[in-house]
Design an enzyme around this catalytic site. Structure first.
Site, short mmCIF file in Angstrom:
data_model
loop_
_atom_site.label_atom_id
_atom_site.label_comp_id
_atom_site.label_asym_id
_atom_site.label_seq_id
_atom_site.Cartn_x
_atom_site.Cartn_y
_atom_site.Cartn_z
N GLU A 66 31.51 40.35 48.35
CA GLU A 66 30.25 40.83 48.91
C GLU A 66 29.06 40.21 48.17
O GLU A 66 28.03 39.92 48.78
CB GLU A 66 30.18 42.36 48.82
CG GLU A 66 31.10 43.09 49.77
CD GLU A 66 32.48 43.32 49.17
OE1 GLU A 66 32.77 42.73 48.09
OE2 GLU A 66 33.29 44.07 49.75
N GLU A 349 36.09 29.57 53.89
CA GLU A 349 35.96 28.67 52.75
C GLU A 349 36.98 27.54 52.82
O GLU A 349 36.68 26.39 52.48
CB GLU A 349 36.11 29.44 51.44
CG GLU A 349 34.95 30.37 51.14
CD GLU A 349 35.17 31.15 49.86
OE1 GLU A 349 34.47 30.88 48.88
OE2 GLU A 349 36.05 32.03 49.84
#
Length: 457
Positions: A66, A349
Site C-alpha cells: 500500500e 510489476e
C-alpha cells in the site's frame, strides 16, 4: 444514522476499555521484534519528528504494498503543490525498513497510531492534518469519526473491501456503522467497478465514488543504493548462461508445488535455475535450510553467495527488491494463488519487467487485474489450476521460444495500455474533492508569511 452512532459509541467505549491491553500487546510485539525498538511509541500517537508549518496531508498505508502505490500520488501532489507538507504512516516494520531510506526527504515517515481514542486524539492534535488520504481498506472508526469531528477532509484511494469483510460489514449489526463512516469521506476511488458496487451496497454516497484506475499499475521503482545495483547486475551476469524462472510472493504450502515443478523441469532442463521469493523473508530461510538438508545446492540471497555450476535454486530472503528481481527472469509465476483461500498478488510489476506471467486460480481481489490484462491481450496472463498445469505450461515456454516471446510482449503491451494516465486521473479527483480548499489555505499562508517578512524588514 442514529443506529450508526450507537454502534460507534459502543466501539469507542470498547476500544477505550481495552487500551491498556493494546499497549501491553505492542510491548509484546516489540519484544518479539515485530515493532520498532525505539519508535514503537508512535503507534500510541506519540510523534518523533517536528510538525512543519503550513498545510499538511496525511497519507496512510498499512504495509509495503500500500505504501508503494501511494508514492507516485504523493510525488505528483508535491510537484503540483511544492509547499505542501506530506506525512506518510505505515503499520508494518517491514514497510518501515524498506521505505525509511528510500522516500524523498521531504516526506515525513511515521508509524500509524492504533485505533484507540487516546492514540488517535494525540496524533491528530499534534499533526493537525488538513486532509487524510487512506489507501485501500483502512477503515477505522475512531480515526474516521475523530477526523470528521475536527473538520478534516478524507479520501480513500484504491479502495477495496474483501468478500469476507463485505459480508461482515453488510450484516444488520455493522451496516449502520460502516454507512456512517463512509458518509464522512469526500472521495472514494475504488480499484475496480466491482469494488465500487460493493461500496454503494454499503451505502456510501454515490457522488463520492469515482473510478480512476488501479494504482498498483503505477508502482515506481524506488531504487536501490549503489551496492544493491551492483549486486543485481552481478546476479544477472551469473544467471546469463542459465535457463531461469521465478516464483514470487510464495505463501506457506505453495513451496511444495514450486519445488515439485522444479524437480520435473530439472529432468528436462539440467541448466535451469529456479528463483523462489517467499512472501516473508523468514519463510525463505526456512525453505533454504530444508533444501540444504535434502542435499540441494541452494544460494540464499541475504548471504550474497555466488551461484556455483551445480546451483539450481536461488532463494530470496530480502525485502524491497522484487521489481529488480523480475528483470532477471523471462518467466514469473505469481504466488498466493495456488491454494484455496488465497487472494493473489500484484502481477503488474512482472508485466512492467516484460515477464511471461503465470498465476493460479485463487486471485481474490486481483481477479479484476488478471481479467483486464487478458482482455487487453489474451496472451498477457496465463492462469493454471495446479502443479500439473504449471509444469506443462513452463515446459511449453522453455521449449518454444516464439511462444515465450509472444507472452512477454503481450504482458508488456497490456501493462502499458492499462497504466497510462492513472496518476493524472487520481490527481484530478484529489484536486477537485480534497485539495481545492488547501490551495486557498496555502495562498493565505504565503500572504501571511510575506506580510510578516515585510514587517520584520
Amino acid at each position: 444514522m442514529k443506529s450508526g452512532l450507537v454502534a460507534y459509541k459502543i466501539y469507542r467505549a470498547l476500544s477505550h476499555g481495552i487500551s491498556p491491553l493494546i499497549q501491553l500487546h505492542l510491548r509484546w510485539r516489540r519484544f518479539r521484534g515485530l515493532e520498532h525498538l525505539q519508535r514503537w511509541p508512535e503507534r500510541l500517537g506519540q510523534p518523533s519528528q517536528p510538525r512543519r508549518p503550513g498545510p499538511l496531508v496525511w497519507f496512510h498505508a498499512v504495509s509495503l504494498g500500500e505504501g508503494m502505490i501511494a508514492i507516485p500520488v504523493i510525488k505528483h501532489c508535491l510537484q503540483r503543490m511544492p509547499q505542501l507538507n506530506v506525512l506518510m504512516t505505515i503499520t508494518t516494520l517491514s514497510a518501515f525498513e524498506v521505505l525509511s531510506n528510500r522516500l524523498p526527504s521531504e516526506i515525513i515517515l511515521q508509524f500509524s497510531p492504533v485505533d484507540t481514542p487516546a492514540s488517535i486524539s494525540s496524533f491528530l492534535q499534534y499533526w493537525k492534518p488538513n486532509a487524510i488520504v487512506l489507501m485501500e481498506s483502512e477503515l477505522w472508526p475512531n480515526l474516521i469519526m475523530d477526523a470528521s469531528k475536527n473538520g478534516i477532509t478524507m479520501a480513500l484511494l484504491n479502495a477495496r473491501i474483501s468478500e469476507k469483510s463485505f459480508n461482515l460489514w453488510s450484516g444488520s449489526v455493522l451496516l449502520p456503522l460502516i454507512s456512517l463512516m463512509l458518509s464522512k469521506f469526500s472521495l472514494i476511488a475504488p480499484l475496480s467497478t466491482e469494488q465500487g458496487v460493493r461500496f454503494q451496497l454499503l451505502q456510501a454516497p454515490p457522488y463520492i465514488i469515482n473510478y480512476s484506475g488501479d494504482l498498483k499499475y503505477v508502482i515506481e521503482d524506488i531504487g536501490l543504493n549503489e551496492s544493491g545495483r551492483k549486486n543485481i547486475d552481478n546476479l544477472r551476469h551469473q544467471l546469463s548462461q542459465k535457463q531461469v524462472w521465478m516464483a514470487s510472493s510464495i505463501h506457506r504450502g505453495e513451496e511444495e508445488i514450486i519445488l515439485g515443478v522444479h524437480t520435473v523441469l530439472m529432468q528436462l532442463q539440467p541448466n535451469i535455475v529456479t528463483i523462489i521469493v517467499p512472501r516473508h523473508p523468514q519463510q525463505g530461510r526456512e525453505i533454504a535450510k530444508k533444501l540444504e538438508l535434502e542435499g540441494h545446492n541452494v544460494v540464499l540471497r541475504s548471504q550474497h553467495g555466488r551461484l556455483k555450476p551445480e546451483t539450481n535454486i536461488y532463494v530470496v530472503d530480502t525485502l524491497g527488491e522484487l521489481r529488480q528481481l523480475y528483470t532477471l527472469t523471462p518467466i514469473a509465476v505469481i504466488g498466493g494463488s495456488f491454494l484455496p483461500g488465497m487472494s493473489g498478488h500484484n502481477i503488474s510489476e512482472a508485466a512492467a519487467a516484460g515477464c511471461a506471467i503465470l498465476t493460479g486460480r485463487h486471485v481474490g481481489h486481483f481477479s479484476h487485474m488478471v481479467l483486464e490484462m487478458q482482455q487487453s491481450n489474451p496472451l498477457s496472463v496465463l492462469q493454471v489450476s495446479g502443479k500439473l498445469e504449471l509444469e506443462k505450461s513452463l515446459i511449453d515456454l522453455f521449449t518454444n521460444t516464439t511462444l515465450l516471446e509472444a507472452r512477454r510482449r503481450a504482458a508488456t503491451e497490456a501493462f502499458c495500455m492499462l497504466s497510462s494516465n492513472i496518476v493524472a486521473n487520481v490527481w484530478s479527483l484529489l484536486n477537485f474533492h480534497i485539495f481545492s480548499g488547501l490551495f486557498s489555505e496555502m495562498k493565505l499562508h504565503n500572504i501571511t508569511a510575506k506580510t510578516m517578512s515585510n514587517e520584520a524588514s
